[in-house]
Design an enzyme around this catalytic site. Sequence first.
Site, PDB file in Angstrom:
ATOM      1  N   THR A 130      43.062   3.607   6.281  1.00 20.29           N
ATOM      2  CA  THR A 130      44.417   4.040   5.925  1.00 20.29           C
ATOM      3  C   THR A 130      44.440   5.368   5.168  1.00 20.29           C
ATOM      4  OG1 THR A 130      46.276   3.470   4.471  1.00 20.29           O
ATOM      5  CG2 THR A 130      44.185   2.555   3.857  1.00 20.29           C
ATOM      6  N   TYR A 152      45.222  -1.667  -3.043  1.00 24.99           N
ATOM      7  CA  TYR A 152      45.109  -1.634  -1.576  1.00 24.99           C
ATOM      8  C   TYR A 152      44.195  -0.489  -1.137  1.00 24.99           C
ATOM      9  CZ  TYR A 152      46.414  -0.638   3.279  1.00 24.99           C
ATOM     10  OH  TYR A 152      46.375  -0.367   4.622  1.00 24.99           O
TER      11      TYR A 152
END
Length: 316
Positions: A130, A152
């Site tokens: 990501t 995250y």
Amino acid sequence: MSEPATMRCLVTGAAGFIGSHLCEHLLALGHDVKGVDTFIPYYPRPMKERNLATALEHPSFRFHECDLRRDPLDPLVESTDVIFHLAAMPGLTKSWSDLDGYWTCNVLATQRLLEASRGAKLRRFVLGSTSSVYGGFASGDENLPTKPISPYGITKLAGEQMARAYAVAFGIPAVTLRFFSVYGPRQRPDMGYFKFIEALKTGQPITVFGDGKQIRGNTYVDDCVAATIRASRAEPGAIFNVGGGEAVSVWDVLAKLESISGRKFKVHQEPARAGDQQQTLADTTRIRRELGWEPTTSLHEGLTRQWHWQSSLILN
Ligand code: NAD
């Protein structure tokens, strides 16, 4: 390097947003696909079951309900040419309150899959990562500093590092893709465009965090999937940004959705949230040059498709 005519693929996170599209595209190209998912209740299981429905009808698809954190993985990895590892706990916001979930799904599960891959004769291990690994400033190429600002992002970066360590120590042919905000039909219900469209459907107000001038280079899901499949023939060790070509602000997106739907937003503004990125715009020169990939779906076309899918969606 050319792809084998038929690849035996393992797709983790197969019931998820991106994973379910990936399975269908691989099947349409004539590949054999094993899908794995454990239906993490991050969003409702029935949505994930609907995501899987089309792939399940295909004779070359097998689904295994299994948790990468604890179930035996050797039998899954056996007789596989390419692993597409997309299973993860996604999203920034919830990662502050569930470190155990993010740590185990994004790091431990990745390590277990890499460990199981040691005995297999894999052609590639494609890891879905990501733009959140970059942190607050995520505009540029793959050499940007990785300074994640959310649990995250930290756990996804740890997953990348795990793949790199297994590549160095045991020759796992890992390729990493850093996705930038993916959207389209089946988008996760915690994501911005999904929430915007639900608000248009129901007439509820939407919340815009920060000044609304945040820039995103959003990626249509079919373009994301095309990049993921191409990564199965990338040089092992490569890292690629995967992002759409149009830079848009939140206000631009809202204007497009109003024009597509013929409805008006009621907007409520709140301060930016911890860990939110001000700008995420991928420099995709590397993947364009090395894999010949480029995004082909305009934001207007992609949002129109998401609007049509979501218009008929009943949430449960
Ligand atoms: P998603 O939540 O829809 O799909 C992920 C799937 O993984 C879920 O169905 C979940 O049940 C499954 N899963 C999680 N942990 C598991 C485990 N331990 N064992 C088996 N299955 C497990 O999310 P998505 O948006 O499709 O994201 C897919 C991947 O892409 C993730 O790795 C995410 O970090 C990455 N990513 C997504 C975006 C985006 O905009 N959607 C952006 C950047 C990166």
